[in-house]
Write a protein that holds these residues in place. Structure first.
Motif, PDB file in Angstrom:
ATOM      1  N   ARG A 103       0.817  -1.192   0.114  1.00  0.00           N
ATOM      2  CA  ARG A 103      -0.144  -0.030  -0.069  1.00  0.00           C
ATOM      3  C   ARG A 103       0.767   1.340  -0.051  1.00  0.00           C
ATOM      4  O   ARG A 103       0.313   2.442  -0.457  1.00  0.00           O
ATOM      5  N   GLU A 106       1.490   1.939  -3.503  1.00  0.00           N
ATOM      6  CA  GLU A 106       0.258   2.640  -4.101  1.00  0.00           C
ATOM      7  C   GLU A 106       0.011   3.893  -3.711  1.00  0.00           C
ATOM      8  O   GLU A 106      -0.241   4.817  -4.541  1.00  0.00           O
ATOM      9  N   THR A 128      -6.998  -1.529  -0.504  1.00  0.00           N
ATOM     10  CA  THR A 128      -6.409  -0.348  -0.339  1.00  0.00           C
ATOM     11  C   THR A 128      -5.788   0.359  -1.786  1.00  0.00           C
ATOM     12  O   THR A 128      -5.488   1.321  -1.612  1.00  0.00           O
ATOM     13  N   THR A 129      -5.952  -0.164  -2.916  1.00  0.00           N
ATOM     14  CA  THR A 129      -5.640   0.111  -3.991  1.00  0.00           C
ATOM     15  C   THR A 129      -6.843   1.465  -4.102  1.00  0.00           C
ATOM     16  O   THR A 129      -6.386   2.358  -4.519  1.00  0.00           O
ATOM     17  N   THR A 183      -4.852  -6.325 -12.020  1.00  0.00           N
ATOM     18  CA  THR A 183      -4.430  -7.249 -10.695  1.00  0.00           C
ATOM     19  C   THR A 183      -4.129  -8.386 -11.105  1.00  0.00           C
ATOM     20  O   THR A 183      -5.193  -9.120 -11.380  1.00  0.00           O
ATOM     21  N   ASN A 187      -7.564 -10.556  -6.570  1.00  0.00           N
ATOM     22  CA  ASN A 187      -7.635 -10.867  -5.005  1.00  0.00           C
ATOM     23  C   ASN A 187      -9.332 -10.799  -4.806  1.00  0.00           C
ATOM     24  O   ASN A 187      -9.750 -11.775  -4.396  1.00  0.00           O
ATOM     25  N   ASP A 216      -0.664  -4.697 -10.434  1.00  0.00           N
ATOM     26  CA  ASP A 216      -0.548  -4.886  -9.187  1.00  0.00           C
ATOM     27  C   ASP A 216      -0.303  -6.296  -9.001  1.00  0.00           C
ATOM     28  O   ASP A 216      -1.192  -7.176  -9.300  1.00  0.00           O
ATOM     29  N   CYS A 218       1.132  -8.724  -6.901  1.00  0.00           N
ATOM     30  CA  CYS A 218       1.395  -9.261  -5.329  1.00  0.00           C
ATOM     31  C   CYS A 218       1.309 -10.969  -5.619  1.00  0.00           C
ATOM     32  O   CYS A 218       2.219 -11.450  -4.875  1.00  0.00           O
ATOM     33  N   ARG A 219       0.323 -11.398  -6.409  1.00  0.00           N
ATOM     34  CA  ARG A 219       0.408 -12.813  -6.607  1.00  0.00           C
ATOM     35  C   ARG A 219       0.778 -13.202  -7.841  1.00  0.00           C
ATOM     36  O   ARG A 219       0.077 -13.938  -8.676  1.00  0.00           O
ATOM     37  N   SER A 256       3.572  -6.344  -3.319  1.00  0.00           N
ATOM     38  CA  SER A 256       3.667  -6.570  -1.783  1.00  0.00           C
ATOM     39  C   SER A 256       4.125  -7.875  -1.863  1.00  0.00           C
ATOM     40  O   SER A 256       3.710  -8.774  -2.200  1.00  0.00           O
TER      41      SER A 256
HETATM   42  C1  LIG Z   1      -4.151  -7.249  -4.762  1.00  0.00           C
HETATM   43  C2  LIG Z   1      -3.564  -6.676  -3.699  1.00  0.00           C
HETATM   44  N1  LIG Z   1      -2.950  -5.407  -3.731  1.00  0.00           N
HETATM   45  C3  LIG Z   1      -2.166  -4.727  -2.653  1.00  0.00           C
HETATM   46  C4  LIG Z   1      -2.223  -5.183  -1.450  1.00  0.00           C
HETATM   47  C5  LIG Z   1      -1.556  -4.464  -0.527  1.00  0.00           C
HETATM   48  O1  LIG Z   1      -0.625  -4.941   0.095  1.00  0.00           O
HETATM   49  P1  LIG Z   1      -0.006  -4.927   1.340  1.00  0.00           P
HETATM   50  O2  LIG Z   1      -0.833  -5.494   2.387  1.00  0.00           O
HETATM   51  O3  LIG Z   1       1.470  -5.249   1.441  1.00  0.00           O
HETATM   52  O4  LIG Z   1      -0.076  -3.355   1.846  1.00  0.00           O
HETATM   53  C6  LIG Z   1      -3.030  -6.354  -1.291  1.00  0.00           C
HETATM   54  C7  LIG Z   1      -2.897  -6.883   0.217  1.00  0.00           C
HETATM   55  O5  LIG Z   1      -3.544  -7.976   0.405  1.00  0.00           O
HETATM   56  C8  LIG Z   1      -3.506  -7.117  -2.254  1.00  0.00           C
HETATM   57  O6  LIG Z   1      -3.993  -8.563  -1.988  1.00  0.00           O
END
Ligand SMILES: Cc1ncc(COP(=O)(O)O)c(C=O)c1O
Length: 457
Positions: A103, A106, A128-129, A183, A187, A216, A218-219, A256
């Motif tokens: 975040r 972001e 958070t985005t 993303t 998620n 984004d 993360c995964r 992340s």
């Molecule tokens: C798709 C996605 N973007 C951004 C974030 C934010 O990351 P962080 O929790 O490290 O701030 C998350 C966290 O769960 C996420 O799943």
């Protein structure tokens, strides 16, 4: 291993963390003391913690060894260069800006690109985005494919962006769009993957309007594994090559490292644009730190660098995705409604369908998550009317869905833990008719799910 059906955890346990096995009576007491909010529990009172997959994974022997190599020099630490090289091996962007978590990346990016009158499209914004886009006065617009909105609809790349809707948006409002986001995996849409084909199509539309595309990511490794499994022509390719293909289709990323960095903290922002990078670095220095550590200790940079080497390992990814699917398949076979197909990092139970006698404004998702904790000490999280039902004008309406997310920490639980979760879910589902709803007795004006207090009806 190809001879055998059983996909085993590709690791042995090296250091153990005890789990305290509580009784139902102890958990009843803990629930009362926590105002029936699972976020308020002492984590020692949880047997299997599926609250999130973020920062909750187990680090490897080699990551702990890397921690010992952490160099804490303020500027130009060798750990920074190790981190940079490891990130660039997969994501060869010109500028990499480390942050303490996703975040923060972001917030920095949208502080530069956002602002009133702007609109940022995404397949689905993570919360958070969305909050960081909206905090600048910009609009966060979700454009998932229509299939993404139906829990029971099966689609191999249910995380894809609706390219026609993006085209329509850009035809009408291109000058208001500073960046397009995708993303991977999606998620909020259930950990569903995005195909290379979809990314290419999004890229083509962005190019037509000269708008940058960011991921984004993360995964990203879980997404790459789904591409290898499901996308035509990708089955024989190495995971790092698929990741570099995703990288080449975008102009930058937010990350992340608490997910596919296999670390407990960390993140980064990366891009090719020199001018944008300079603006972002200036903001980084204000709140995160110097550009060669950005809110992280040298040891964290080392742990992430090693985690990135491990996360693209095929034996790991096969186990990771299969173990999530194993949980989902067993719950599905027991007739418990859930989001399909099973995503990469979590299983989402459809509480509204399981508990039709509890109206959405009596929070069926909350009722189900409390029951899983009371009966088995399992902590999941409600993703439904508690989380999304209250609006800034004070009104309350049912969310689009009432789900319970069971997120799987990486390399943390074994198959017998998962078998236990399956048994508890079945037990609770068989007694679904006995569950009652809740009312909220205390709540803050925003993000109420974290701190609200409840009472059973
Ligand atoms: C798709 C996605 N973007 C951004 C974030 C934010 O990351 P962080 O929790 O490290 O701030 C998350 C966290 O769960 C996420 O799943």
């Amino acid at each position: 291993m190809e001879r055998w059906k059983t996909i085993i955890e590709p690791f042995r346990i090296h250091s153990v963390e005890p789990i305290r096995l509580t009784t139902r009576e102890e958990r009843e007491r803990a629930l009362k003391a926590a105002g029936w909010n699972l976020f308020n529990l002492h984590a020692d009172d949880v047997i299997i913690d599926l609250l999130t997959d973020s920062g909750t994974g187990a680090m490897s022997r080699d990551q702990w060894a890397a921690v010992q190599h952490g160099d804490e020099s303020y500027a130009g630490s060798p750990s920074w260069f190790t981190f940079l090289e490891s990130v660039r091996e997969l994501w060869p962007y010109k500028h990499v800006i480390p942050t303490h978590q996703g975040r923060a990346a972001e917030r920095i990016l949208f502080s530069v690109l956002g602002g009133p009158g702007k609109v940022v499209p995404n397949n689905t914004h993570f919360d958070t985005t969305r909050a960081n886009v909206e905090a600048t006065g910009a609009e966060a617009l979700d454009l998932p494919i229509p299939e993404a909105l139906h829990p029971a609809t099966v689609h191999p790349f249910k995380g894809n962006m609706d390219v026609t809707a993006l085209e329509r948006l850009l035809d009408e409002r291109a000058e208001e769009v500073p960046v397009v986001f995708v993303t991977i995996t999606n998620n909020s849409g259930g950990g569903q993957p995005v195909s290379l084909r979809n990314l290419r199509a999004v890229r083509t539309v962005c190019d037509r309007h000269a708008i940058p595309l960011f991921l984004d990511a993360c995964r990203f490794a879980e997404n790459a594994w789904f591409i290898k499994l499901r996308e035509e022509g990708q089955g024989g390719r190495a995971i790092p090559d698929i990741v570099r293909d995703m990288a080449s289709l975008a102009d930058g990323m937010t990350m992340s490292a608490k997910k596919d960095g296999l670390a407990n903290i960390g993140g980064w922002l990366a891009m090719n644009d020199d001018q944008l990078a300079e603006q972002c670095r200036n903001l980084l220095i204000l709140t995160e730190g110097f550009p060669t550590y950005g809110g992280l200790a040298g040891r964290d940079l080392e742990a992430i660098a090693q985690g990135l080497r491990e996360v693209v390992d095929e034996d790991y990814l096969r186990y990771r995705i299969r173990s999530t699917e194993y949980l989902g398949d067993a719950i599905d076979a027991a007739g418990v409604p859930l989001v399909k197909p099973i995503g990469g990092h979590a299983v989402y139970l459809d509480a509204r369908a399981l508990l039709p006698h509890i109206p959405p404004l009596e929070y069926p998702g909350h009722a189900l998550s409390v029951a899983l904790y009371r009966e088995g000490g399992i902590r999941g999280t409600e993703i439904g009317t508690v989380m999304f039902g209250r609006h800034p004008d004070g009104t309350e309406t049912p969310a689009a869905m009432d789900l319970v997310r069971l997120a799987i920490p990486r390399r943390t639980y074994t198959q017998s833990h998962v078998d236990y979760v399956i048994e508890v879910v079945r037990f609770v589902a068989e007694r679904a008719a006995q569950l009652r709803g809740f009312r909220i007795v205390e709540e803050p004006p925003r993000l109420r799910h974290f701190t609200a207090k409840f009472e059973p009806l």
